[in-house]
Enzyme design. Structure first.
Site, PDB file in Angstrom:
ATOM      1  N   SER A 181       0.786  -1.232   0.000  1.00  0.00           N
ATOM      2  CA  SER A 181       0.000   0.000   0.000  1.00  0.00           C
ATOM      3  C   SER A 181       0.818   1.282   0.000  1.00  0.00           C
ATOM      4  CB  SER A 181      -0.983  -0.007   1.168  1.00  0.00           C
ATOM      5  OG  SER A 181      -0.331  -0.348   2.364  1.00  0.00           O
ATOM      6  N   HIS A 209      -5.328  -4.365  -2.535  1.00  0.00           N
ATOM      7  CA  HIS A 209      -5.153  -3.383  -3.618  1.00  0.00           C
ATOM      8  C   HIS A 209      -5.107  -4.042  -4.996  1.00  0.00           C
ATOM      9  CE1 HIS A 209      -4.513   0.149  -1.131  1.00  0.00           C
ATOM     10  NE2 HIS A 209      -3.810  -0.626  -0.321  1.00  0.00           N
ATOM     11  N   LYS A 238     -11.904  -1.214  -1.685  1.00  0.00           N
ATOM     12  CA  LYS A 238     -11.028  -0.476  -2.606  1.00  0.00           C
ATOM     13  C   LYS A 238     -11.630  -0.528  -4.010  1.00  0.00           C
ATOM     14  CE  LYS A 238      -7.628  -0.242   0.764  1.00  0.00           C
ATOM     15  NZ  LYS A 238      -6.963  -1.090   1.751  1.00  0.00           N
TER      16      LYS A 238
HETATM   17  C1  LIG Z   1      -6.983  -1.344   3.158  1.00  0.00           C
HETATM   18  C2  LIG Z   1      -6.262  -2.584   3.457  1.00  0.00           C
HETATM   19  C3  LIG Z   1      -6.774  -3.520   4.359  1.00  0.00           C
HETATM   20  C4  LIG Z   1      -8.000  -3.255   5.187  1.00  0.00           C
HETATM   21  O1  LIG Z   1      -9.178  -3.374   4.465  1.00  0.00           O
HETATM   22  P1  LIG Z   1     -10.506  -2.669   5.031  1.00  0.00           P
HETATM   23  O2  LIG Z   1     -11.591  -3.364   4.320  1.00  0.00           O
HETATM   24  O3  LIG Z   1     -10.398  -1.230   4.744  1.00  0.00           O
HETATM   25  O4  LIG Z   1     -10.529  -2.948   6.511  1.00  0.00           O
HETATM   26  C5  LIG Z   1      -6.072  -4.699   4.530  1.00  0.00           C
HETATM   27  N1  LIG Z   1      -4.918  -4.941   3.864  1.00  0.00           N
HETATM   28  C6  LIG Z   1      -4.399  -4.051   2.997  1.00  0.00           C
HETATM   29  C7  LIG Z   1      -3.137  -4.373   2.287  1.00  0.00           C
HETATM   30  C8  LIG Z   1      -5.040  -2.838   2.775  1.00  0.00           C
HETATM   31  O5  LIG Z   1      -4.501  -1.944   1.953  1.00  0.00           O
END
Ligand SMILES: *Cc1c(COP(=O)(O)O)cnc(C)c1O
Length: 390
Positions: A181, A209, A238
């Site tokens: 991320s 992602h 996302k």
């Molecule tokens: C955003 C994210 C999460 C968390 O997901 P949510 O549904 O927002 O709780 C987990 N792992 C990664 C790599 C992320 O970027």
């Protein structure tokens, strides 16, 4: 003893002195490339809404229909009264999309990671975790009764070294983000899986992602490399554009998690309307690659242009584009200057990233127009020259 608020104020002062104080900004419009933030118009280059689905009319309609039929809340955990046909249909859809036998919904990706890592690896096992894994993976490792060993970011030699050193553990689990991320790097899942085979380890990948983004059909890191990890974790928040998390894998894995994962068992089920909206999102993602192609060309255009200007840009070709600035103060000034020009893109500083690696973290979506991207690039060029970065 200090009054609680007095003590907390002191702690917050420390946070401020370290330059790490955070505060909320209010979005006055739907998640689109152009938004009103605290009443001011901004072009947003920091959203995870990679395919523009969060505000898609088909998703809104799907949510609305089921909202009217099923009401607002789900009223119970999945194992009591919270499970509806829309949860079942969405899980079948995710399994089909991820090409696994089954899938299980969690209320968020964070809870899916914590739920898997705190239940699957047991005492006497070891988790090998990439140094740049997401906070929810780190917290999952902390909650697990297994030991954790961290290997350097996407460093396969280091991972192999750690595998050689951990042969005395009962079971070994390698856990990695699919797309990282903060760095926009793609985990070399093909190499990770061949190491896992050689050293008898299981592989867990967090495709937060990558889902909807990587692979010909947007199925994620597995499709990108043509491999099948043991456990695929993901989020709907996302590219899918809604809310919630999931795990995809074998039927037995899903049955195990349904029975043992505490963040599944002791959590109220997602609202059915969000399930139907997510179902619609997967149909859109499967039906056409138009949005993914637009996204891809936006990514390539921004990266190529920034590199040509002389910026150092990290990562692989993903919608996460870190532009390296260096010192935290400079990164903050850069972000402020972008904001003065109506562009919203955050400065990322230590401890989120290593010292000397402060950056502007751009994310791009399929909805950004070429005019909007040209304007972003123009601003980067001017600010880069002004700050003597290029
Ligand atoms: C955003 C994210 C999460 C968390 O997901 P949510 O549904 O927002 O709780 C987990 N792992 C990664 C790599 C992320 O970027």
């Amino acid at each position: 003893m200090l009054e609680l608020d007095e003590w907390l104020s002191k702690r917050i002062d420390q946070t401020k002195a370290a330059g790490l104080y955070r505060k909320l900004r209010t979005m006055n419009t739907a998640p689109l490339p152009e938004m009103l933030i605290d009443g001011m118009r901004h072009l947003v280059f920091s959203s995870n809404n990679y395919l523009g689905l969060a505000n898609d009319r088909q998703l809104v309609y799907a949510a609305e229909t089921i909202l009217n039929e099923f009401g607002v809340g789900s009223s119970g955990s999945r194992l009591t009264t919270g499970h509806t046909e829309w949860h079942r249909r969405l899980e079948e859809k995710i399994a089909q999309f991820k090409q696994t036998e089954a899938a299980l919904l969690f209320s968020s990706g964070f809870l899916a990671n914590v739920g898997v890592l705190s239940s699957l690896p047991e005492k006497g096992d070891v988790i090998l975790s990439d140094k740049l894994n997401h906070a929810s993976i780190i917290d999952g490792c902390r909650l697990s009764k297994a030991s954790t060993v961290v290997y350097n970011h996407i460093d396969m030699d280091h991972l192999e070294e750690k595998l050689k050193k951990t042969s005395h553990y009962m079971r070994r689990f390698i856990v990695t983000d699919g797309v990282f991320s903060m760095d926009g790097t793609i985990a070399p899942l093909d190499q990770i899986i061949s190491l896992a085979k050689r050293y008898h380890a299981y592989v867990i990948v967090d495709d937060a992602h990558a889902t909807g983004v990587l692979g010909e059909k947007g199925r994620g890191t597995s499709e990108h490399f043509g491999v099948h990890p043991d456990v695929v974790i993901g989020t709907l928040s996302k590219a899918v554009g809604t809310e919630g998390g999931f795990v995809a894998g074998s039927r037995v894995l899903i049955d195990f998690l349904l029975n043992h994962s505490r963040t599944f068992i002791f959590q109220t089920a997602m609202p059915p309307s969000i399930c139907s909206a997510s179902y619609a999102a997967f149909e859109i993602i499967e039906e056409s690659d138009t949005k993914r192609k637009l996204l891809d060309s936006n990514v390539k255009k921004i990266k190529t242009s920034l590199v040509e200007m002389g910026f150092e840009v990290k990562g692989d070709d993903t919608p996460i584009i870190p532009v390296m600035i260096g010192e935290p103060t400079e990164a903050v000034i850069f972000a402020e200057k972008l904001q003065e020009n109506g562009i919203f893109a955050p400065a990322i500083r230590p401890p989120t990233v290593p010292v000397g690696e402060s950056r502007i973290r751009l994310t791009v979506t399929s909805d950004h127009s070429s005019n909007e991207i040209d304007y972003l690039l123009e601003c980067f060029y001017c600010i880069g020259k002004e700050l003597k970065l290029i």
